[in-house]
Motif scaffolding. Structure first.
Motif, PDB file in Angstrom:
ATOM      1  N   THR A  59       0.820  -1.214   0.000  1.00  0.00           N
ATOM      2  CA  THR A  59       0.000   0.000   0.000  1.00  0.00           C
ATOM      3  C   THR A  59       0.852   1.262   0.000  1.00  0.00           C
ATOM      4  OG1 THR A  59      -0.135  -0.093   2.404  1.00  0.00           O
ATOM      5  CG2 THR A  59      -1.917  -1.161   1.148  1.00  0.00           C
ATOM      6  N   ASN A  60       2.155   1.106   0.171  1.00  0.00           N
ATOM      7  CA  ASN A  60       3.057   2.264   0.180  1.00  0.00           C
ATOM      8  C   ASN A  60       3.748   2.469  -1.170  1.00  0.00           C
ATOM      9  OD1 ASN A  60       4.603  -0.066   0.484  1.00  0.00           O
ATOM     10  ND2 ASN A  60       6.152   0.953   1.720  1.00  0.00           N
ATOM     11  N   VAL A  61       3.209   1.889  -2.222  1.00  0.00           N
ATOM     12  CA  VAL A  61       3.734   2.092  -3.573  1.00  0.00           C
ATOM     13  C   VAL A  61       2.796   3.042  -4.316  1.00  0.00           C
ATOM     14  CG1 VAL A  61       4.228   0.996  -5.799  1.00  0.00           C
ATOM     15  CG2 VAL A  61       4.875  -0.149  -3.679  1.00  0.00           C
ATOM     16  N   ILE A  62       3.362   4.136  -4.783  1.00  0.00           N
ATOM     17  CA  ILE A  62       2.621   5.108  -5.589  1.00  0.00           C
ATOM     18  C   ILE A  62       3.118   4.978  -7.025  1.00  0.00           C
ATOM     19  CG2 ILE A  62       2.232   7.566  -6.041  1.00  0.00           C
ATOM     20  CD1 ILE A  62       2.631   8.036  -3.017  1.00  0.00           C
ATOM     21  N   LEU A  63       2.189   4.772  -7.945  1.00  0.00           N
ATOM     22  CA  LEU A  63       2.558   4.622  -9.354  1.00  0.00           C
ATOM     23  C   LEU A  63       2.056   5.812 -10.158  1.00  0.00           C
ATOM     24  CD1 LEU A  63       1.759   0.840  -9.699  1.00  0.00           C
ATOM     25  CD2 LEU A  63       4.005   1.909  -9.684  1.00  0.00           C
ATOM     26  N   ILE A  64       2.939   6.326 -10.983  1.00  0.00           N
ATOM     27  CA  ILE A  64       2.597   7.464 -11.825  1.00  0.00           C
ATOM     28  C   ILE A  64       2.941   7.115 -13.263  1.00  0.00           C
ATOM     29  CG2 ILE A  64       3.134   9.867 -12.348  1.00  0.00           C
ATOM     30  CD1 ILE A  64       3.380  10.326  -9.392  1.00  0.00           C
ATOM     31  N   GLN A  65       1.923   7.116 -14.106  1.00  0.00           N
ATOM     32  CA  GLN A  65       2.163   6.853 -15.519  1.00  0.00           C
ATOM     33  C   GLN A  65       2.524   8.167 -16.184  1.00  0.00           C
ATOM     34  OE1 GLN A  65      -0.900   4.715 -17.585  1.00  0.00           O
ATOM     35  NE2 GLN A  65       0.274   4.668 -19.479  1.00  0.00           N
ATOM     36  N   ALA A  66       3.791   8.265 -16.589  1.00  0.00           N
ATOM     37  CA  ALA A  66       4.291   9.492 -17.206  1.00  0.00           C
ATOM     38  C   ALA A  66       5.594   9.184 -17.918  1.00  0.00           C
ATOM     39  CB  ALA A  66       4.511  10.566 -16.136  1.00  0.00           C
ATOM     40  N   ASP A  67       5.934  10.022 -18.863  1.00  0.00           N
ATOM     41  CA  ASP A  67       7.192   9.921 -19.586  1.00  0.00           C
ATOM     42  C   ASP A  67       8.254  10.676 -18.789  1.00  0.00           C
ATOM     43  OD1 ASP A  67       9.380  10.252 -21.318  1.00  0.00           O
ATOM     44  OD2 ASP A  67       8.091  10.417 -23.084  1.00  0.00           O
ATOM     45  N   ALA A  68       9.262   9.979 -18.308  1.00  0.00           N
ATOM     46  CA  ALA A  68      10.291  10.580 -17.449  1.00  0.00           C
ATOM     47  C   ALA A  68      11.073  11.678 -18.160  1.00  0.00           C
ATOM     48  CB  ALA A  68      11.240   9.511 -16.927  1.00  0.00           C
ATOM     49  N   THR A  69      11.063  11.674 -19.484  1.00  0.00           N
ATOM     50  CA  THR A  69      11.795  12.717 -20.213  1.00  0.00           C
ATOM     51  C   THR A  69      10.982  14.002 -20.328  1.00  0.00           C
ATOM     52  OG1 THR A  69      11.019  12.038 -22.409  1.00  0.00           O
ATOM     53  CG2 THR A  69      13.035  10.986 -21.568  1.00  0.00           C
ATOM     54  N   GLU A  70       9.709  13.946 -19.941  1.00  0.00           N
ATOM     55  CA  GLU A  70       8.836  15.117 -20.075  1.00  0.00           C
ATOM     56  C   GLU A  70       8.200  15.521 -18.752  1.00  0.00           C
ATOM     57  OE1 GLU A  70       6.027  14.128 -23.137  1.00  0.00           O
ATOM     58  OE2 GLU A  70       7.587  13.949 -24.666  1.00  0.00           O
TER      59      GLU A  70
ATOM     60  N   GLY B  34      -0.529  10.655  -1.320  1.00  0.00           N
ATOM     61  CA  GLY B  34      -0.098  10.338   0.041  1.00  0.00           C
ATOM     62  C   GLY B  34       1.399  10.311   0.263  1.00  0.00           C
ATOM     63  N   GLY B  35       2.188  10.637  -0.741  1.00  0.00           N
ATOM     64  CA  GLY B  35       3.642  10.635  -0.601  1.00  0.00           C
ATOM     65  C   GLY B  35       4.193  12.021  -0.334  1.00  0.00           C
ATOM     66  N   ARG B  36       5.500  12.085  -0.138  1.00  0.00           N
ATOM     67  CA  ARG B  36       6.192  13.370   0.027  1.00  0.00           C
ATOM     68  C   ARG B  36       6.556  13.921  -1.343  1.00  0.00           C
ATOM     69  NH1 ARG B  36      10.712  11.427   3.579  1.00  0.00           N
ATOM     70  NH2 ARG B  36      11.853  12.530   1.984  1.00  0.00           N
ATOM     71  N   ALA B  37       6.552  15.238  -1.464  1.00  0.00           N
ATOM     72  CA  ALA B  37       6.818  15.888  -2.752  1.00  0.00           C
ATOM     73  C   ALA B  37       8.200  15.535  -3.294  1.00  0.00           C
ATOM     74  CB  ALA B  37       6.684  17.391  -2.619  1.00  0.00           C
ATOM     75  N   LEU B  38       9.208  15.401  -2.409  1.00  0.00           N
ATOM     76  CA  LEU B  38      10.562  15.071  -2.834  1.00  0.00           C
ATOM     77  C   LEU B  38      11.018  13.790  -2.150  1.00  0.00           C
ATOM     78  CD1 LEU B  38      12.233  18.601  -2.717  1.00  0.00           C
ATOM     79  CD2 LEU B  38      11.293  17.412  -4.708  1.00  0.00           C
ATOM     80  N   SER B  39      11.752  12.974  -2.882  1.00  0.00           N
ATOM     81  CA  SER B  39      12.220  11.684  -2.367  1.00  0.00           C
ATOM     82  C   SER B  39      13.642  11.794  -1.840  1.00  0.00           C
ATOM     83  CB  SER B  39      12.196  10.633  -3.476  1.00  0.00           C
ATOM     84  OG  SER B  39      10.878  10.415  -3.900  1.00  0.00           O
ATOM     85  N   ASP B  40      13.993  10.875  -0.947  1.00  0.00           N
ATOM     86  CA  ASP B  40      15.344  10.809  -0.398  1.00  0.00           C
ATOM     87  C   ASP B  40      16.299  10.059  -1.314  1.00  0.00           C
ATOM     88  OD1 ASP B  40      14.608  12.164   1.944  1.00  0.00           O
ATOM     89  OD2 ASP B  40      13.899  10.306   2.851  1.00  0.00           O
ATOM     90  N   ALA B  41      15.756   9.372  -2.305  1.00  0.00           N
ATOM     91  CA  ALA B  41      16.590   8.592  -3.217  1.00  0.00           C
ATOM     92  C   ALA B  41      15.847   8.410  -4.533  1.00  0.00           C
ATOM     93  CB  ALA B  41      16.920   7.230  -2.605  1.00  0.00           C
ATOM     94  N   ALA B  42      16.617   8.146  -5.587  1.00  0.00           N
ATOM     95  CA  ALA B  42      16.033   7.853  -6.895  1.00  0.00           C
ATOM     96  C   ALA B  42      16.906   6.813  -7.576  1.00  0.00           C
ATOM     97  CB  ALA B  42      15.932   9.104  -7.751  1.00  0.00           C
ATOM     98  N   LEU B  43      16.270   5.968  -8.362  1.00  0.00           N
ATOM     99  CA  LEU B  43      16.936   4.845  -9.002  1.00  0.00           C
ATOM    100  C   LEU B  43      16.448   4.724 -10.439  1.00  0.00           C
ATOM    101  CD1 LEU B  43      18.585   2.138  -8.689  1.00  0.00           C
ATOM    102  CD2 LEU B  43      16.417   1.101  -8.006  1.00  0.00           C
ATOM    103  N   ALA B  44      17.370   4.418 -11.335  1.00  0.00           N
ATOM    104  CA  ALA B  44      17.024   4.103 -12.723  1.00  0.00           C
ATOM    105  C   ALA B  44      17.785   2.836 -13.093  1.00  0.00           C
ATOM    106  CB  ALA B  44      17.391   5.246 -13.654  1.00  0.00           C
ATOM    107  N   THR B  45      17.051   1.755 -13.306  1.00  0.00           N
ATOM    108  CA  THR B  45      17.648   0.460 -13.600  1.00  0.00           C
ATOM    109  C   THR B  45      17.328   0.063 -15.034  1.00  0.00           C
ATOM    110  OG1 THR B  45      17.292  -0.181 -11.297  1.00  0.00           O
ATOM    111  CG2 THR B  45      17.760  -1.946 -12.843  1.00  0.00           C
ATOM    112  N   TYR B  46      18.342   0.019 -15.890  1.00  0.00           N
ATOM    113  CA  TYR B  46      18.176  -0.353 -17.293  1.00  0.00           C
ATOM    114  C   TYR B  46      17.089   0.466 -17.987  1.00  0.00           C
ATOM    115  CZ  TYR B  46      20.568  -4.626 -15.735  1.00  0.00           C
ATOM    116  OH  TYR B  46      21.446  -5.519 -15.185  1.00  0.00           O
ATOM    117  N   SER B  47      16.879   1.688 -17.553  1.00  0.00           N
ATOM    118  CA  SER B  47      15.788   2.460 -18.143  1.00  0.00           C
ATOM    119  C   SER B  47      16.255   3.701 -18.901  1.00  0.00           C
ATOM    120  CB  SER B  47      14.775   2.862 -17.070  1.00  0.00           C
ATOM    121  OG  SER B  47      15.372   3.660 -16.063  1.00  0.00           O
TER     122      SER B  47
END
Length: 174
Positions: free
Chosen positions: A46-57, A71-84
């Motif tokens: 229940t703590n997963v927020i999904l956003i359908q969007a193009d990361a380049t835009e 229900g999340g915070r506006a800014l994250s403490d970490a970010a990850l891009a795996t093979y994307s």
């Protein structure tokens, strides 16, 4: 998780943030997005927020508003891009989105591919074909942005140099 795809990173990420944190997955593909949503639902995350969007835009204020409304915070403490990032023609824009959606103390990570080196160079044609078929640019080298912009950069190379891993921190304000 920029370019979260089917949510394969979610088990690890949910374990790391525990029930008090939030995992945010962003992906533009409706098919991948649906699979990520199903994975989160099947596992009761229940703590997963999904956003359908193009990361380049991405527009940081818009995405931040969508995250907070879910229900999340506006800014994250970490970010990850795996093979994307190597799948995105305008990956520098996606990198800037990762940067803009994270706090001043954030850790950022990139795992992506390049042509194998050294003894593994014999596998270059296979690696290039696999990347071409998968739609990624084996010559993109998106981790170079992390190396340029971050401090405390940790580097690793796996599978004959084919896989490149970088983790770094946003520099402290002076």
């Amino acid at each position: 998780d920029i370019g979260c795809g089917t949510g394969l990173n979610f088990p690890w990420l949910c374990e790391r943030v525990t029930s008090t944190g939030t995992v945010i997955g962003i992906d533009r593909s409706p098919t991948m997005f649906a699979q990520a949503r199903g994975r989160a639902q099947r596992n009761g995350w229940t703590n997963v927020i999904l956003i359908q969007a193009d990361a380049t835009e991405l527009e940081t204020p818009d995405i931040s508003a969508r995250i907070t409304s879910a229900g999340g915070r506006a800014l994250s403490d970490a970010a990850l891009a795996t093979y994307s990032l190597s799948l995105m023609g305008a990956w520098p824009s996606a990198w800037q989105s990762m940067w803009g959606l994270t706090t001043a103390q954030a850790r950022l990570g990139i795992l992506d591919m390049q042509k194998p080196t050294g003894f593994a160079a014999a596998f270059r044609p296979l690696a290039q074909l696999a990347c071409r078929l998968g739609g990624s640019n084996i010559d993109a080298h998106p981790w170079t942005a992390l190396e340029q912009d971050c401090t405390e950069v940790q580097r690793d190379s796996l599978r004959g140099g084919h896989l490149q891993v970088r983790v770094g921190s946003k520099p402290q304000a002076t």
